[in-house]
Design a protein around this motif. Sequence first.
Motif, mmCIF file in Angstrom:
data_model
loop_
_atom_site.group_PDB
_atom_site.id
_atom_site.type_symbol
_atom_site.label_atom_id
_atom_site.label_comp_id
_atom_site.label_asym_id
_atom_site.label_seq_id
_atom_site.Cartn_x
_atom_site.Cartn_y
_atom_site.Cartn_z
ATOM 1 N N SER A 1 0.887 -1.229 -0.103
ATOM 2 C CA SER A 1 -0.052 -0.055 0.099
ATOM 3 C C SER A 1 0.677 1.038 0.060
ATOM 4 C CB SER A 1 -1.054 -0.020 1.374
ATOM 5 O OG SER A 1 -0.070 0.262 2.414
ATOM 6 N N ALA A 2 2.092 1.191 -0.336
ATOM 7 C CA ALA A 2 3.300 2.177 -0.477
ATOM 8 C C ALA A 2 3.332 2.929 1.033
ATOM 9 C CB ALA A 2 2.687 3.271 -1.425
ATOM 10 N N GLY A 3 3.089 2.055 1.927
ATOM 11 C CA GLY A 3 3.257 2.543 3.413
ATOM 12 C C GLY A 3 2.159 3.407 3.759
ATOM 13 N N LYS A 4 0.907 3.373 3.191
ATOM 14 C CA LYS A 4 0.073 4.032 3.720
ATOM 15 C C LYS A 4 -0.625 3.048 5.007
ATOM 16 C CE LYS A 4 -3.183 5.661 0.940
ATOM 17 N NZ LYS A 4 -4.241 5.846 0.103
ATOM 18 N N ASP A 5 -0.432 1.833 5.189
ATOM 19 C CA ASP A 5 -0.837 1.115 6.187
ATOM 20 C C ASP A 5 -0.048 0.423 7.143
ATOM 21 O OD1 ASP A 5 -3.546 1.401 5.111
ATOM 22 O OD2 ASP A 5 -3.260 -0.293 3.699
#
Length: 563
Positions: A351-355
């Motif tokens: 999640s590209a570091g969103k989570d």
Amino acid sequence: MSSKRQKGAAWMAVTLTMGLALAGCGQGGNTTGTQSAATGPVEGGSIVLDTDSNFKDFDPALAYFTTDTEVVPQVYEQLVTYQGASTNIVGDLAQSWDVSKDGKTYTFHLRKGVKFTNGDALTAQSFIDEFERVLGKTGVNSPGEGFIDPVVVGATAYHNLKNKTGQHISGVTAPDPYTLRIQLNQPQAYFLDVMAMPFFSAVDQKYINKVGNAAFDSTSMMGTGPFMASQINANGVVLKKNTGYWNKDKNGNALPYLDQVKIRINKNDQVDALNFEQGQTALLGWVINGIPSASIPTFRSNPKLKKMMQTFPENANYYLGMNVKTGPFRNHKLRLAMEYAINKTKLAQLSAGKDVPANQDIPPAIPGYVKNLPADVSYSYNPTKAKQLLAAAGYKPGQLTVTLTSQNSGLAPTWDQAIQYDLQQVGINCKINMLNNNTFYTEGMSGSLTLFIAGWYQDFPDPYDFLMLLASNQAPSNNMTWYSNPQVDAWLQQLNTSTNTKQRMTLSKEITVQFLKDAPWVPLCFSNAVYAIQPWVHGYYFSPALGDPLQHIWIDKGHSQTG
């Protein structure tokens, strides 16, 4: 404990996109921009926002979908609300309130002189009318019904009436035009949080009778809030400043500061990101689920764009649900094998570091989150242990085949493939069944799914809002795994009625630990919202449970947008 809680926007399963920002917003976050002590906020101007989702309902009694619950709070107001970016409840249309010693009677004292935008006066009847609408008056089928039925005295009896003409809710009364009294069947620690939900907004029933329920829900919004809807069509919504709005900032300046907010519907989130990069929109994230995951690397690598990024905890979780009633996951050891088989860190990276990886159901910003879990339920990625538990469950490598169901949108297909790979590495064959959002929602509510990815976004910042998904009487509509434990049910009943904070935190921990031992879920990730905010935008903050508040936003001169 109510068995009538319904799901809507709170179910991240409805529009699962991995990193989604739903109805409300996570706790905390800094106010953007620095207000000049010399000049103060600038009044006037317009901004443009993009959303990649359609609107469904504008009637506050019905609005429970992501985009709807961002717009409705701009037009309608409740008795109470949250103070800035905190979880502290403060008065909104209620100037003050009293609570009886037994915790079962709330008396709200309303602000005098507040008017709807058509000039009609706000009175206590404005709330009584909405309570009756939520409970089914004039055919409204509100997802908010389960939040007050059977909690409020007389709610069930009123809801069950076939002919409600001339009838009223016995527990919701108005001793005078500016006093609203609500009686509960039992104490409820989070009742004020429920009253902050848009379902329980003040409405003008005379106006609704004039325009009709259908128009009120689609093209004819009208409330007491900071904005009024001047245009609603298939392309979006235009909100105009309510010049008669009652509220002011701490310096006595009239709110809102902006003259207009234009919200455009654009299904291509990459175009939304490009529009922001080109300065065409004020915020990237409002209503469109945060910066698109595919665009985050670009924003992080660009020094100018990186300065505009802000991350907020969304108070939401994603989980891998297992049907414990039918199918192979009735086997407890198999469920434990699943706990060790999934690489959650990899899912968060996708999640590209969103989570961030999750270890329980309650997000860290919610009271009741267990900081130090017992060792026996602190599951971590361990394929070797998963293989051992699979063998203990009676399965040889390659003998078991399961079907993973999720949605065919956002990053869900990518997560499907990652989970499929992890399961295959420990000897479990995994087929993927991707459904559209509506079909997934319908099948999930029926309790027919064997293995599925879902999630929950808070209705209000209280542990009960997350833990109630584990109640046996919530199956299958909310409890899609059919999980049932009599001890957990008993603890949940106590959690729901106790007003003792220490006791409630103890109960939350006991429920969480027992749930993890029983393992009907594999907690996957907690969701964060990653926004981008133009440097000429000031006063924005991230609300703990409501739609993003726009009345405090102001912009530098020369940056007004028309779209």
